[in-house]
Design a protein around this motif. Structure first.
Motif, short mmCIF file in Angstrom:
data_model
loop_
_atom_site.label_atom_id
_atom_site.label_comp_id
_atom_site.label_asym_id
_atom_site.label_seq_id
_atom_site.Cartn_x
_atom_site.Cartn_y
_atom_site.Cartn_z
N GLY A 184 8.21 1.59 -0.66
CA GLY A 184 9.40 1.42 0.16
C GLY A 184 10.36 0.38 -0.42
O GLY A 184 11.58 0.60 -0.48
N HIS B 290 12.77 -3.54 7.79
CA HIS B 290 12.13 -2.23 7.85
C HIS B 290 10.73 -2.23 8.46
O HIS B 290 10.25 -1.17 8.85
CB HIS B 290 12.06 -1.63 6.44
CG HIS B 290 13.40 -1.34 5.85
ND1 HIS B 290 14.11 -0.21 6.16
CD2 HIS B 290 14.17 -2.04 4.98
CE1 HIS B 290 15.26 -0.21 5.49
NE2 HIS B 290 15.32 -1.32 4.77
N ILE B 291 10.04 -3.37 8.50
CA ILE B 291 8.66 -3.38 9.00
C ILE B 291 8.51 -4.48 10.05
O ILE B 291 8.82 -5.65 9.78
CB ILE B 291 7.67 -3.61 7.84
CG1 ILE B 291 7.82 -2.48 6.81
CG2 ILE B 291 6.23 -3.68 8.36
CD1 ILE B 291 6.93 -2.62 5.62
N THR C 229 7.39 7.03 2.83
CA THR C 229 7.62 5.63 3.18
C THR C 229 8.49 5.52 4.44
O THR C 229 8.19 4.76 5.36
CB THR C 229 8.30 4.90 2.02
OG1 THR C 229 7.47 5.01 0.87
CG2 THR C 229 8.51 3.43 2.35
N GLN C 230 9.58 6.31 4.46
CA GLN C 230 10.43 6.30 5.64
C GLN C 230 9.67 6.80 6.87
O GLN C 230 9.87 6.30 8.00
CB GLN C 230 11.67 7.16 5.40
CG GLN C 230 12.67 6.56 4.43
CD GLN C 230 13.96 7.36 4.37
OE1 GLN C 230 14.19 8.24 5.20
NE2 GLN C 230 14.80 7.04 3.39
N THR D 41 7.37 4.00 8.05
CA THR D 41 8.19 2.93 8.63
C THR D 41 8.67 3.33 10.02
O THR D 41 8.66 2.51 10.97
CB THR D 41 9.40 2.64 7.72
OG1 THR D 41 8.93 2.27 6.43
CG2 THR D 41 10.25 1.52 8.29
N LYS E 91 7.78 1.41 13.57
CA LYS E 91 8.82 0.89 14.46
C LYS E 91 8.76 1.52 15.85
O LYS E 91 9.10 0.88 16.85
CB LYS E 91 10.19 1.17 13.84
CG LYS E 91 10.54 0.27 12.67
CD LYS E 91 11.96 0.55 12.20
CE LYS E 91 12.37 -0.41 11.10
NZ LYS E 91 13.76 -0.17 10.65
#
Length: 663
Positions: free
Chosen positions: A473, A571-572, A647-648, A651, A655
């Motif tokens: 990521g 992002h995390i 990765t997206q 993530t 979230k």
């Protein structure tokens, strides 16, 4: 002309001799310039013998008959017949008689008019015959050209030198002498624009010059001991190539060149041009067939090769043997992005050790500009030589470069360039095939290591996969290319194995991915590659459970640390981690905080296995479907969930999870 139909008609010549013998009251014999009779020698044997012993072609004159005497006291006179290569000889002269001398001169002129008229008619008959021979027998064009040159000699009795200059390079011409006598020009060179010859090469216009005694443009001739009074130059052009040959000649005795002679010069130049074109085309066809056969045989050899370096050896040896070059060197670019551990393979022939050393530096510089290497071009080597630079191009990917130094660069033909370009493309294709085969072997090898790690060390596997997701990521966040990202991914799996064992294997030996692992294990250093820094920061993130304060404390790269933490915060979620493989309910219903209404049951199964860290191949094996079908399901998932990669996806799951599960 010495062997024409007139010379062969002894009966006609004897009649002429008899006619003038009666007019002069003395025996008359017509001979060539060496004193050999053109009719029956038995008629006047003593006179014939005297002529053969005393006549010198260089002393024979048209204006002043020469008197000479035999050992027995017998006298004779000889005078050259104008416009021909013949003499009239009068024997049985008792004393020098001015009136007889004048009569001999008059007879020689009369014979000159007769012979000239008949010779000219014969010349054009012979010209037509030779042209027909050239058309029907193009392979025998050299012999026919000699006959054509003989026509020029016959029409210009004072012609003393004749040559044919052929272009050997962009600026140079080489001369071949085309008649007996003056040979000082043989194998001599002149340059474009040098004197009258070089001027004709530039303009492409026929030229006839006289007088020339004070003209500085005849210096080329003067240097050979020749001072012409008259000179002609006729260019011979080839389509789209300019002047390729020049027919030239002249005389040191006379500046006269008749309109008929000029017309014959240009006609013969045109005939030579056609003959040269036909011979050249035949040579090109033969050369192309030869090169095509060679390409086929080389192709058959390369099919069986298992190593790129063997292809380089074939390339170099082929250039030396088929192109007759003096130096050949080929280098292969590394498959990966250049770094300080990149290694270059190259093979050379005909170079000194110092040249090889300097070429290494030169080749490294060319690697950094490999994307500009599109077509064959000339390049200057570090030691000042001009070489052909031929990129090994496979679908706009430059695999390496071949350098060839010809013995004479001007001799590089279009056929040779086409051959070496086809050879380089074919070599690049086979190099690509071998590299792809090695890549597939490495991928298979890495997949085995991944499965083994998951089975024997599940905790290490889960940690590596989590760190891999974070690293991938962040790498995409920085804009790294796919090749570098793949190396980072592989490094996390390989880092779980002893480095010394990996380095001993042939598949992984020398691989850039091992550099990442080695640098990470050797300690923290600001000179590390970006891939190594990303690898270490992602491991730090997993080790310290993503706590920002721990990252700030343990990451030593100030500039990269700031960017990495910014990525983590954005992002995390901090201090939260997803338990991979246990965030799913046994019933198959996924509680991950996302709207899964449009997701099919099969797509949910694929999503669950993605969260467990399985590769496409592993998912296909687990669900008993093809890898292609897995890719289709993943593409549908990405589209429905509004993401572009794994990765997206992870993530977004992290979230959206209302109550993250801690590992």
């Amino acid at each position: 002309m010495r062997n024409d139909t007139i010379n062969g008609n002894q009966e006609w010549i004897q009649q002429v001799q008899g006619l003038f013998s009666k007019a002069l009251g003395h025996p008359v014999i017509i001979t060539d310039l060496h004193g050999s009779p053109l009719s029956d020698e038995a008629q006047h044997p003593s006179i014939v013998q005297m002529l053969k012993e005393h006549i010198d072609p260089k002393l024979i004159s048209m204006n002043h008959p020469i008197l000479f005497e035999s050992n027995t006291g017998e006298k004779a006179a000889a005078c050259k017949i104008p416009l021909t290569h013949r003499c009239i000889c009068v024997g049985s002269i008792r004393e020098e008689d001015p009136r007889l001398i004048e009569e001999i001169r008059w007879v020689s002129r009369a014979l000159g008019a007769i012979f000239s008229s008949l010779d000219q008619e014969h010349i054009f008959v012979q010209l037509k015959h030779n042209i027909e021979n050239l058309r029907s027998h193009p392979s025998n064009w050299s012999a026919n050209l000699n006959l054509l040159f003989g026509l020029l000699e016959a029409l210009h009795p004072h012609l003393e030198f004749l040559g044919l200059a052929e272009r050997t390079s962009e600026e140079d011409f080489k001369i071949k002498v085309c008649m007996e006598g003056i040979t000082a020009f043989q194998d001599q060179y002149f340059k474009l624009g040098q004197g009258y010859l070089g001027q004709t090469a530039i303009t492409g216009i026929p030229g006839y010059w006289s007088p020339l005694e004070e003209d500085p443009r005849i210096r080329f001739f003067q240097e050979k001991g020749i001072v012409p009074k008259g000179l002609f130059c006729c260019p011979i052009e080839q389509e789209n190539q300019g002047v390729q040959m020049i027919l030239f000649g002249g005389s040191m005795q006379s500046s006269d060149m008749s309109i008929l002679f000029k017309a014959l010069c240009e006609t013969i130049a045109g005939v030579i041009g056609i003959a040269f074109l036909n011979a050249n085309m035949k040579k090109k066809v033969s050369q192309r067939e030869y090169f095509l056969t060679a390409l086929y045989e080389i192709n058959q050899t390369m099919v069986s090769l298992q190593d790129e370096k063997q292809i380089l050896y074939i390339l170099v040896d082929t250039c030396l043997n088929l192109l007759h070059c003096s130096v050949a060197i080929v280098g292969l670019f590394p498959e990966e992005e250049l770094d300080r551990d990149s290694r270059v393979q190259f093979v050379s022939r005909g170079m000194t050790s110092s040249q090889v050393d300097s070429f290494g530096t030169f080749f490294t510089q060319r690697m950094h500009s490999r994307h500009s290497l599109k077509e064959i071009a000339f390049s200057i080597t570090p030691w000042g030589e001009r070489m052909l630079e031929i990129p090994l191009n496979y679908r706009n990917i430059v695999k390496g470069v071949l350098y060839v130094q010809m013995s004479e660069l001007g001799q590089v033909s279009r056929e040779q360039l086409d051959f070496v370009q086809a050879l380089s493309m074919m070599s690049a294709t086979f190099i690509h095939i071998l590299q792809q085969a090695k890549t597939r072997s490495k991928e298979d090898h890495l997949d085995v290591l991944r499965k083994a790690l998951k089975y024997w060390n599940p905790e290490g596997y889960e940690k590596a996969v989590k760190a891999e997701l974070v690293a991938v990521g962040y790498a995409k966040y920085l804009g790294l290319d796919e090749e570098r990202i793949e190396r980072i991914q592989a490094a996390f799996i390989l880092s779980c194995y002893p480095l010394e064992h990996l380095q001993q294997g042939q598949l992984m030996k020398g691989e850039p991915v091992l550099t990442i692992v080695r640098e990470a294990q050797s300690g923290l250093d600001s000179s590390l590659s970006m891939e190594s820094k990303i690898f270490m920061m992602a491991n730090c993130f997993v080790t310290h459970h993503g706590r920002i304060e721990q990252l700030e404390k343990h990451i030593p790269f100030e500039e990269e640390k700031s960017s990495f933490i910014q990525f983590i915060v954005k992002h995390i979620p901090q201090n939260n981690e997803l338990l991979i493989g246990k965030a799913l309910k046994p019933s198959g219903e996924l509680d991950i905080g996302l709207d899964l209404k449009n997701i099919t049951n099969r797509e949910k199964e694929v999503l669950q296995l993605i969260m467990e860290g399985l590769s496409n191949r592993d998912i296909a094996a687990a669900l008993f479907i093809s890898e292609h079908t897995v890719k289709n399901h993943i593409s549908n998932l990405f589209h429905k969930l509004g993401v572009t990669d794994r990765t997206q996806l992870m993530t977004k799951i992290i979230k959206s999870k209302k109550e993250p599960v801690m590992t």
